[in-house]
Structures are given as C-alpha cells and as structure tokens.
Design a protein around this motif. Structure first.
Motif, PDB file in Angstrom:
ATOM      1  N   THR A   1       0.809  -1.208   0.000  1.00  0.00           N
ATOM      2  CA  THR A   1       0.000   0.000   0.000  1.00  0.00           C
ATOM      3  C   THR A   1       0.837   1.251   0.000  1.00  0.00           C
ATOM      4  O   THR A   1       0.324   2.353  -0.134  1.00  0.00           O
ATOM      5  N   GLY A   2       2.149   1.131   0.190  1.00  0.00           N
ATOM      6  CA  GLY A   2       2.999   2.305   0.254  1.00  0.00           C
ATOM      7  C   GLY A   2       3.350   2.714   1.668  1.00  0.00           C
ATOM      8  O   GLY A   2       3.977   3.739   1.880  1.00  0.00           O
ATOM      9  N   GLY A   3       2.958   1.919   2.682  1.00  0.00           N
ATOM     10  CA  GLY A   3       3.264   2.282   4.050  1.00  0.00           C
ATOM     11  C   GLY A   3       4.479   1.570   4.577  1.00  0.00           C
ATOM     12  O   GLY A   3       4.774   0.454   4.189  1.00  0.00           O
TER      13      GLY A   3
ATOM     14  N   LYS B   1       3.911  -0.387 -18.997  1.00  0.00           N
ATOM     15  CA  LYS B   1       2.760  -1.299 -18.978  1.00  0.00           C
ATOM     16  C   LYS B   1       1.854  -1.029 -17.781  1.00  0.00           C
ATOM     17  O   LYS B   1       0.883  -1.757 -17.542  1.00  0.00           O
ATOM     18  N   LEU B   2       2.176   0.028 -17.015  1.00  0.00           N
ATOM     19  CA  LEU B   2       1.410   0.383 -15.823  1.00  0.00           C
ATOM     20  C   LEU B   2       0.738   1.737 -16.017  1.00  0.00           C
ATOM     21  O   LEU B   2       1.090   2.509 -16.912  1.00  0.00           O
ATOM     22  N   SER B   3      -0.235   2.037 -15.162  1.00  0.00           N
ATOM     23  CA  SER B   3      -0.859   3.357 -15.175  1.00  0.00           C
ATOM     24  C   SER B   3       0.057   4.367 -14.495  1.00  0.00           C
ATOM     25  O   SER B   3       0.990   4.002 -13.763  1.00  0.00           O
ATOM     26  N   ALA B   4      -0.228   5.641 -14.712  1.00  0.00           N
ATOM     27  CA  ALA B   4       0.578   6.690 -14.082  1.00  0.00           C
ATOM     28  C   ALA B   4       0.525   6.579 -12.566  1.00  0.00           C
ATOM     29  O   ALA B   4       1.540   6.757 -11.887  1.00  0.00           O
ATOM     30  N   GLN B   5      -0.653   6.262 -12.005  1.00  0.00           N
ATOM     31  CA  GLN B   5      -0.761   6.137 -10.562  1.00  0.00           C
ATOM     32  C   GLN B   5       0.042   4.954 -10.032  1.00  0.00           C
ATOM     33  O   GLN B   5       0.706   5.042  -8.989  1.00  0.00           O
ATOM     34  N   GLN B   6       0.032   3.843 -10.766  1.00  0.00           N
ATOM     35  CA  GLN B   6       0.826   2.687 -10.355  1.00  0.00           C
ATOM     36  C   GLN B   6       2.322   2.990 -10.380  1.00  0.00           C
ATOM     37  O   GLN B   6       3.068   2.586  -9.485  1.00  0.00           O
ATOM     38  N   VAL B   7       2.773   3.709 -11.408  1.00  0.00           N
ATOM     39  CA  VAL B   7       4.182   4.085 -11.497  1.00  0.00           C
ATOM     40  C   VAL B   7       4.543   5.031 -10.354  1.00  0.00           C
ATOM     41  O   VAL B   7       5.562   4.861  -9.678  1.00  0.00           O
ATOM     42  N   ASP B   8       3.686   6.031 -10.118  1.00  0.00           N
ATOM     43  CA  ASP B   8       3.961   6.988  -9.050  1.00  0.00           C
ATOM     44  C   ASP B   8       4.003   6.294  -7.696  1.00  0.00           C
ATOM     45  O   ASP B   8       4.879   6.587  -6.858  1.00  0.00           O
ATOM     46  N   ASP B   9       3.095   5.354  -7.470  1.00  0.00           N
ATOM     47  CA  ASP B   9       3.087   4.628  -6.197  1.00  0.00           C
ATOM     48  C   ASP B   9       4.352   3.793  -6.029  1.00  0.00           C
ATOM     49  O   ASP B   9       4.925   3.721  -4.930  1.00  0.00           O
ATOM     50  N   ASP B  10       4.804   3.134  -7.103  1.00  0.00           N
ATOM     51  CA  ASP B  10       6.009   2.314  -6.997  1.00  0.00           C
ATOM     52  C   ASP B  10       7.230   3.181  -6.723  1.00  0.00           C
ATOM     53  O   ASP B  10       8.074   2.839  -5.884  1.00  0.00           O
ATOM     54  N   LEU B  11       7.321   4.319  -7.403  1.00  0.00           N
ATOM     55  CA  LEU B  11       8.445   5.231  -7.186  1.00  0.00           C
ATOM     56  C   LEU B  11       8.413   5.822  -5.784  1.00  0.00           C
ATOM     57  O   LEU B  11       9.448   5.941  -5.113  1.00  0.00           O
TER      58      LEU B  11
END
Length: 469
Positions: free
Chosen positions: A12-14, A311-321
């Motif tokens: 989740t990013g935590g 292959k990911l959405s912008a939100q998925q990329v931003d969350d991973d970064l």
C-alpha cells in the motif's frame, strides 16, 4: 534484529515493522489537484534536484528572425524557416516536413565565420511531431561547403526499443568529439578516436531522414556550443553501475572494485532485497558505508520491474516510485538516483511520460540508450544514457568487452576526447558468461584495469552529479 533491518514497505505504500505495525500509508488514488497526470499528492521525499546547472552557451543560433540558415534537400517537401507555431526559445523556430521518400532533408548554414570546437560540445534542441516514420537524425560539421566534414549519426529510431527522441517532445542532445561517427575529405579520426582537427569549421548541417513510409515534420530550435565533459573531467569519467541487486555484486564485484578503490552504483529492486540470490540489507550497507558505493533505486516491486513502467498506469508508477524512495530513505540509503526497469521511459498506459513521473521522486533517471555516450553535465538528466550488456562471453550478444578496451574503443574515446561513460552491468559470474547480462569476475578485472591504465576517474552517479553545481 536492528530497526533498520526490520523495516520493509507494504504494497500500500506504508512503512511496516517486522511486527506488522503500520507506520504510514500513501493515498491509493490520485488527488484531484492538477499536476503530472493529475498526481497532485506531493512525494513523501521530494528530490533535492542537486545537479549541475545547464551549461551556458559560448555560441548560440536560436533561429530567430534573420538567422540566415536554409532548409532544403531532396527529402524536403515544405519548410518554414521562421515558424511561429512551435518554439521554446524566443518567438520562433525552423519547421520542416519531409517527402516520405527516405531522402535527406536538412537545415544548414554554409560559409559562416571560422569556428573552433576545441573543448566544446554541440547542443541541439529539436522536436519531431510524430516519430512513426522517423528513420535517423544526423549532424554535419565541416568546411569547403561540406567537402570536408565530421558526421554525428546520433539517433536511429527503433520500432521496438525505447527511443531518446519521442513524439511531440522538445529534446536536448549533446554531441561530443568522443561520439563522432565518421570523417570525410581532409578530415580523419585516429585509431585512438581523436579527430584530426577541432578548429576552422564554417559549415553546419542538421539532417533528418524518414523511413520512406510517410513524411515527418520536425522543428529545429537551436544549435549551440557549450563546454564539453573534458572541461570538468580532462580524461573523461566512468560510472560503473549494476542493475537488479544481484548478490554477486557483493560477493564477486566488490572485491575487484575494492582492489582499485573504485566505487559502484547499484540500482536496487527493493522487495528483492534479502531473498534468494539477491543482496541483503547488511551487504547494501557494507557497500555504502565501507566501500563508498551508492545504493540507488530501480523499482520497489519486482512485479513492476518485470512488467516495465510503460505497462502500468501513471498512478501505479507513481506509487512504486514513492514506495521505493520511502524504502531507500527509511533504510538509511541517501541516493536520489534511479534507473528505469528495462531502461524504458515511454508513456504509461494512460499516456503520462514516465520520465516526468520519475522527476517527482528522484534527481536523475538512467536509461540503457547508448547511441551517443553521456556528457557532463547531461543534456537530459531523466534520460541518462548508459552502455549495457558489456560482457566477455562468446556468442551471447550484448557489447563485447573488447569493444571498450581495444584501440579506439569507448575507453580510448573517453580518455582522449572526454565523455561520461556510464556502464550498466548486471550479474557477475565465476565462469564464462552465459548471457549478455553477465560478465565474469576476470572480465570485470580486465575492464577495471583498462580504466585504471588510462587514468580515467571512476565515480558514482551521485558523485558525478555533485560536480559543477
């Protein structure tokens, strides 16, 4: 177990402790505020942006009124040398549309004042509206109405690989003497890669070729001269980087680099750390704290790395970064530098440029594009160029180690002409390499000796970016 070793990041990013206590979460959906791809929530750790400033030009042609350049060639269908529809300097640029026949189209100036490029690089700012039918981009520098010239073949467009030049984007390109492709007339390039002269030039020509499948419209905004890499690093500079966090970086590569007192940069996949055949946190800290290495980022999730960000959405990329940067900081790693999974920085599935998202979290991002070698300071810090696939195997593809170490190879050009040679390695093996992503321990030793013998300094990516702030 230490607190540092116990920390990990949840999907989740935590930040989560070994006991499972949630320390903080990132929003699951983008904020409504405007921004890159509507990713309005600011990063937990915004990049400092500490990097060299854009080099001021010592000579500049920005294609404003009265510039005196012409657009022509058998591959030119139409042109406006005073186009006011698209520009990033002043109020106009040059716009040209090709014929769609694969012939040369150019923007050039012949018979100008004699110009010296000793200690200089060429900086181009250009745009291609749609790269679908783009074949290649070239630049000619010469004299005698181009009877004598040096040629830089600096971009060949790929239908499959990531391209430095992408549709509809203003792109900055640096051309250095270390990257000159060929010479004609009275000009020549020595066996060590040194041009026969770097002065007395009166002619310049920027050339575009379509692929004969249809026309291409391009814009040329500026041709400028700037100080080259040798002005800061007289013998050039090398950064040795390793992708993917393989355990062999610690067990096999580190002792060899230690023997030369060379540091490395590791671009890490966070959730691979501590799993089979990958680095541990303790090994990462040993590399950083006792060998002077840089622990940079490659992705948080292995699944994101495998898929590639495009292959990911912008939100998925931003969350991973975001999660990756939190993991690095939370575990005591200070690097603000990143390498794209598979070197790819195209647009996300919902149309947001990946390099723009990366700029929210990191100070630079490295690709595996190597049509020309990187400069210092880099032309585009979120598209750092790197030579990948360097290996001493037989029949495994990639870049043969001998191409670097032989006379006139990349190391000679780095030392003799000056550039920032970023090498992208992956796994180190004891035996003969079985893939282009492997280099033997002996081969790595050969590479490092060749660098040391030429007196080329070796620095991490972060250290390179610390110069000339």
């Amino acid at each position: 177990m230490s607190r540092r070793s116990a920390l990990r990041l949840a999907g989740t990013g935590g930040l989560v402790t070994a006991g499972g206590a949630l320390l903080g979460t990132a929003p699951a959906t983008p904020a409504a505020a405007a921004g890159i791809g509507n990713l309005g929530t600011p990063p937990t750790y915004a990049p400092t942006g500490l990097r060299p400033r854009r080099r001021p030009a010592t000579w500049s042609q920005q294609f404003q009124a009265g510039h005196g350049w012409s657009a022509a060639g058998t591959g030119t269908s139409s042109a406006d040398v005073n186009d006011t529809s698209a520009f990033v300097h002043g109020t106009q640029s040059v716009r040209v549309t090709t014929t769609g026949t694969g012939k040369q189209s150019y923007v050039r100036k012949l018979g100008g004042a004699s110009t010296s490029l000793t200690g200089k690089a060429i900086r181009l700012v250009l745009r291609v509206d749609d790269t679908t039918n783009l074949s290649k981009l070239s630049f000619y520098l010469g004299s005698g109405s181009l009877a004598n010239y040096f040629l830089w073949q600096f971009h060949t467009h790929s239908a499959t690989a990531t391209n430095y030049v992408q549709s509809g984007e203003w792109v900055t390109v640096h051309l250095q003497w270390a990257d000159v492709t060929s010479a004609t007339g009275t000009y020549s390039i020595s066996s060590g890669g040194v041009p026969s002269t770097t002065t007395g030039f009166t002619d310049m020509s920027f050339a575009v070729y379509d692929n004969a499948g249809g026309p291409v419209t391009y814009h040329l905004q500026s041709v400028e001269l700037i100080p080259d890499t040798a002005s800061v690093f007289p013998k050039g500079v090398v950064s040795i980087t390793f992708d993917d966090s393989h355990a062999s970086v610690y067990g096999l590569a580190r002792p060899v680099l230690d023997s030369y007192c060379f540091p490395g940069t590791v671009y890490n996949i966070a959730d691979a750390i501590g799993t089979s055949s990958y680095l541990t946190l303790d090994q990462m800290h040993s590399l950083q704290d006792f060998s002077g290495w840089e622990m940079a980022g490659h992705s948080y999730a292995t699944s994101a790395h495998t898929a590639s960000y495009s292959k990911l959405s912008a939100q998925q990329v931003d969350d991973d970064l975001r999660t990756l940067r939190e993991w690095l900081v939370g575990n005591g790693f200070t690097s603000e530098h990143f390498a794209y999974p598979h070197g790819a920085f195209e647009k996300t599935t919902d149309g947001v440029p990946v390099d723009q998202i990366a700029s929210r979290h990191f100070t630079t991002a490295r690709s595996i594009i190597s049509e020309t070698i990187e400069s210092f300071a880099p032309a585009m810090p979120y598209r750092l160029k790197a030579l990948t696939g360097v290996n001493d195997g037989s029949g495994v593809g990639g870049t043969a180690l001998a191409n670097l170490t032989a006379a006139g190879g990349r190391l000679d050009r780095c030392a003799n002409d000056g550039d920032w040679l970023i090498l992208c390695l992956h796994r180190v093996v004891d035996a003969a390499p079985a893939a282009s992503t492997e280099i033997s321990k002996a081969g790595l030793g050969t590479l490092l000796k060749a660098i040391a013998d030429r007196g080329i300094p070796v620095v991490t990516v972060a250290e390179a970016m610390a110069y000339y702030k």
